[in-house]
Design an enzyme around this catalytic site. Structure first.
Site, PDB file in Angstrom:
ATOM      1  N   LYS A  25       0.839  -1.215   0.000  1.00 29.58           N
ATOM      2  CA  LYS A  25       0.000   0.000   0.000  1.00 29.58           C
ATOM      3  C   LYS A  25       0.870   1.260   0.000  1.00 29.58           C
ATOM      4  CE  LYS A  25      -1.520   1.557   4.040  1.00 29.58           C
ATOM      5  NZ  LYS A  25      -1.416   2.955   4.475  1.00 29.58           N
ATOM      6  N   ASN A  26       1.871   1.282   0.854  1.00 29.57           N
ATOM      7  CA  ASN A  26       2.660   2.512   1.000  1.00 29.57           C
ATOM      8  C   ASN A  26       3.587   2.786  -0.180  1.00 29.57           C
ATOM      9  OD1 ASN A  26       1.405   2.975   3.374  1.00 29.57           O
ATOM     10  ND2 ASN A  26       3.187   2.624   4.695  1.00 29.57           N
ATOM     11  N   CYS A 120      -4.811  13.094  13.050  1.00 29.90           N
ATOM     12  CA  CYS A 120      -4.659  11.684  12.712  1.00 29.90           C
ATOM     13  C   CYS A 120      -4.584  10.912  14.019  1.00 29.90           C
ATOM     14  CB  CYS A 120      -3.374  11.535  11.911  1.00 29.90           C
ATOM     15  SG  CYS A 120      -2.728   9.895  11.918  1.00 29.90           S
ATOM     16  N   ARG A 125       1.204  14.774  13.027  1.00 32.51           N
ATOM     17  CA  ARG A 125       1.726  14.622  11.673  1.00 32.51           C
ATOM     18  C   ARG A 125       1.688  15.912  10.852  1.00 32.51           C
ATOM     19  NH1 ARG A 125      -0.529   8.985   9.297  1.00 32.51           N
ATOM     20  NH2 ARG A 125       1.538   8.155   9.167  1.00 32.51           N
ATOM     21  N   ASP A 308       5.569   0.941  11.790  1.00 37.22           N
ATOM     22  CA  ASP A 308       4.364   0.238  11.348  1.00 37.22           C
ATOM     23  C   ASP A 308       4.322  -1.223  11.817  1.00 37.22           C
ATOM     24  OD1 ASP A 308       3.445   2.506  10.165  1.00 37.22           O
ATOM     25  OD2 ASP A 308       3.858   1.890   8.102  1.00 37.22           O
ATOM     26  N   ARG A 400      -8.326  -0.469   5.544  1.00 39.44           N
ATOM     27  CA  ARG A 400      -7.555   0.600   4.884  1.00 39.44           C
ATOM     28  C   ARG A 400      -6.217   0.074   4.393  1.00 39.44           C
ATOM     29  NH1 ARG A 400      -6.951   6.062   7.985  1.00 39.44           N
ATOM     30  NH2 ARG A 400      -5.797   6.359   6.064  1.00 39.44           N
TER      31      ARG A 400
HETATM   32  C1  UD1 Z   1       4.667   7.029   6.062  1.00 35.41           C
HETATM   33  C2  UD1 Z   1       3.828   5.782   5.976  1.00 35.41           C
HETATM   34  C3  UD1 Z   1       3.384   5.338   7.370  1.00 35.41           C
HETATM   35  C4  UD1 Z   1       4.599   5.186   8.277  1.00 35.41           C
HETATM   36  C5  UD1 Z   1       5.446   6.446   8.258  1.00 35.41           C
HETATM   37  C6  UD1 Z   1       6.747   6.293   9.037  1.00 35.41           C
HETATM   38  C7  UD1 Z   1       2.750   6.044   3.817  1.00 35.41           C
HETATM   39  C8  UD1 Z   1       1.485   6.266   3.077  1.00 35.41           C
HETATM   40  N1  UD1 Z   1       2.648   6.061   5.144  1.00 35.41           N
HETATM   41  O1  UD1 Z   1       3.841   8.051   6.612  1.00 35.41           O
HETATM   42  O2  UD1 Z   1       2.692   4.096   7.252  1.00 35.41           O
HETATM   43  O3  UD1 Z   1       4.158   4.943   9.603  1.00 35.41           O
HETATM   44  O4  UD1 Z   1       5.788   6.783   6.908  1.00 35.41           O
HETATM   45  O5  UD1 Z   1       7.492   5.227   8.552  1.00 35.41           O
HETATM   46  O6  UD1 Z   1       3.783   5.811   3.241  1.00 35.41           O
HETATM   47  N2  UD1 Z   1       6.689  14.849  10.217  1.00 35.41           N
HETATM   48  C9  UD1 Z   1       6.840  16.187  10.496  1.00 35.41           C
HETATM   49  N3  UD1 Z   1       6.716  17.076   9.468  1.00 35.41           N
HETATM   50  C10 UD1 Z   1       6.461  16.695   8.190  1.00 35.41           C
HETATM   51  C11 UD1 Z   1       6.318  15.321   7.913  1.00 35.41           C
HETATM   52  C12 UD1 Z   1       6.433  14.421   8.949  1.00 35.41           C
HETATM   53  O7  UD1 Z   1       7.055  16.557  11.645  1.00 35.41           O
HETATM   54  O8  UD1 Z   1       6.363  17.560   7.310  1.00 35.41           O
HETATM   55  C13 UD1 Z   1       6.798  13.878  11.322  1.00 35.41           C
HETATM   56  C14 UD1 Z   1       5.491  13.126  11.539  1.00 35.41           C
HETATM   57  O9  UD1 Z   1       4.653  13.847  12.409  1.00 35.41           O
HETATM   58  C15 UD1 Z   1       5.983  11.847  12.166  1.00 35.41           C
HETATM   59  C16 UD1 Z   1       7.342  11.625  11.490  1.00 35.41           C
HETATM   60  O10 UD1 Z   1       7.728  12.885  10.968  1.00 35.41           O
HETATM   61  O11 UD1 Z   1       6.158  11.997  13.537  1.00 35.41           O
HETATM   62  C17 UD1 Z   1       7.333  10.602  10.377  1.00 35.41           C
HETATM   63  O12 UD1 Z   1       6.425  10.973   9.386  1.00 35.41           O
HETATM   64  P1  UD1 Z   1       6.598  10.569   7.863  1.00 35.41           P
HETATM   65  O13 UD1 Z   1       7.859   9.802   7.689  1.00 35.41           O
HETATM   66  O14 UD1 Z   1       6.383  11.777   7.046  1.00 35.41           O
HETATM   67  O15 UD1 Z   1       5.382   9.589   7.702  1.00 35.41           O
HETATM   68  P2  UD1 Z   1       4.316   9.569   6.538  1.00 35.41           P
HETATM   69  O16 UD1 Z   1       4.970   9.824   5.241  1.00 35.41           O
HETATM   70  O17 UD1 Z   1       3.138  10.388   6.921  1.00 35.41           O
END
Ligand code: UD1
Length: 419
Positions: A25-26, A120, A125, A308, A400
């Protein structure tokens, strides 16, 4: 109606046999978003029919890309029309990953208006890392009335250091950079296998990307991308989940189609806990042992232990011998499964970002509620090993992200059914 649906798991039956992993999915979500960048007609294979995928397909159609889900895990893409700028509110708020469309829309049209994804279940996030990356590429950002409005007269390559190796930000910036003027270098980039997969899809479409899968990614902008048929990588979280399910039930399961390199931390930790794991280049066999010994885990960006998989591993530690400490470093609020595991008899104490799990000899069936996707998998795992019947509510979360997980487990001998 949907809300009354529940899974009933009768614990105590070992999982035995062979199963096959579905597409990731990711990886599928950003690759579908990347179709906005690519013109032409092509197919993407190994896409599991999950709720999140359906949201992204709706999103593509709303933006002017014709995307159609076929049976047999394929999506047909026809991208020959003008791209629309505005991502619909109801789709972005249904799934945070919808924000992946921001980079591609910007790169194609120079203007994107995407609603803020909102809160979320597993933490706030924020989007600052995505937004700072876009700003460095010359994008004007305005956040008002719940929308992020992004305008770029011309998107230009830049050197971008990520404060944290965010998966989504790395993907969003990489996608935008494929059609930007000049060279973009992303430093402290996320290294998850899904990033590599997205880069491979883009490279096949004509993008010039080097270093995906490492902490520095270099993207040389090109003038256009033409989509080609592609197949998405297998789902490493599904593989890890099935491995833990096999281990806790003291089963013997062969998982076909896995990429062992993608789940190295799970393999290591399960071996440390005394579980038998045999690896071939494409298959993984897990043989449960009579005693599982507690180990500590700490979630980290790839190649560290994946967040995850934290909830599922905690379910295993609940019945292990000794005390295991789980430290969550990626999300600030990802222990909601703890209270539900405790309803099943687990002995867990949470102290800020750590959960101290004292293994108990036996879990007991109870009624529990799924709070987020991976928590759902953890509760099923706990139910498989609990004494008696576990009734699990809140199945939408599970749909999901896992394709037919209960059915796959049932085929391996689990007593699990939907009511
Ligand atoms: C992706 C995965 C999710 C996984 C996560 C971490 C997908 C669709 N989802 O989510 O399943 O749990 O990676 O491996 O691929 N953060 C910030 N600012 C930002 C972006 C992120 O502070 O602009 C923080 C988030 O709050 C979180 C951390 O960084 O605490 C990791 O987030 P991120 O790696 O961006 O996760 P996702 O891409 O949302």
């Amino acid at each position: 109606m949907e809300n009354n649906q529940r899974l009933v798991v009768e614990g105590g039956y070992p999982l035995l046999g062979t199963t096959r992993v579905s597409g990731a999915k990711n990886a599928a979500l950003p690759i579908l978003a990347a179709c906005i960048l690519t013109t032409g007609d092509f197919r993407i294979a190994n896409i599991p029919p999950l709720m999140d995928i359906k949201v992204m397909i709706k999103m593509l159609n709303a933006l002017g890309v014709r995307a159609e889900y076929l049976a047999n895990d394929q999506v047909v893409i026809r991208n020959n029309r003008k791209i629309r700028h505005i991502a619909p509110y109801e789709l972005v708020t249904a799934m945070r990953a919808s924000f992946f469309v921001a980079g591609p829309i910007l790169a194609r049209t120079g203007f994107a208006k995407v609603p803020l994804p909102g809160g979320c279940a597993i933490g706030i996030r924020p989007l600052d890392i995505h937004i700072n990356g876009f700003k460095a590429m010359g994008v004007d950002i305005n956040i008002e009335h719940g929308f992020v409005q992004m305008t770029a007269k011309s998107l230009r390559g830049a050197r971008i250091y990520l404060d944290f190796p965010s998966v989504g930000a790395t993907e969003n910036i990489m996608m935008a950079a494929t059609l930007a003027d000049g060279t973009t270098i992303i430093e402290n980039a996320a290294q998850e296998p899904e990033i590599d997969d997205l880069a491979n899809f883009l490279i096949q479409a004509g993008a010039c990307i080097e270093g995906a899968g490492s902490s520095t990614i270099t993207i040389q902008g090109v003038s256009r991308l033409v989509g080609r048929d592609y197949a998405v990588i297998p789902d490493r979280v599904e593989v890890g989940t099935l491995m833990i399910a096999a281990a806790v039930t003291r089963g013997d399961v062969c998982i076909k189609g896995a990429v062992p390199d993608h789940i190295e931390p799970i393999i290591r930790k399960l071996k440390d806990a005394g579980v038998g794991v045999d690896v071939t280049p494409t298959d993984i066999r897990v043989v449960g042992s009579d005693t599982i010994t507690s180990v500590d885990i700490e979630t980290m960006p790839f190649p560290g232990f994946p967040t995850d998989m934290q909830a599922q591993f905690m379910a295993l530690l609940s019945i292990a011998r000794g005390i295991g400490i789980v430290t969550e470093r990626i999300f600030e609020n990802r222990f909601m499964h703890v209270s539900e595991l405790m309803r099943l008899g687990a002995d867990i104490r949470v102290d800020q970002r750590q959960a101290i799990v004292k293994g108990v000899p036996q879990l007991w069936g109870a009624e529990v509620k799924i709070t987020d996707l991976r928590a759902g998998a953890a509760l099923i795992i706990a139910g498989l090993v609990a004494n008696g019947q576990t009734r699990i509510y809140g199945l939408d979360h599970l749909r999901r992200g896992y394709y037919e997980l209960p059915q796959k487990l049932e085929r391996l001998g689990a007593r699990i059914h939907l009511i």
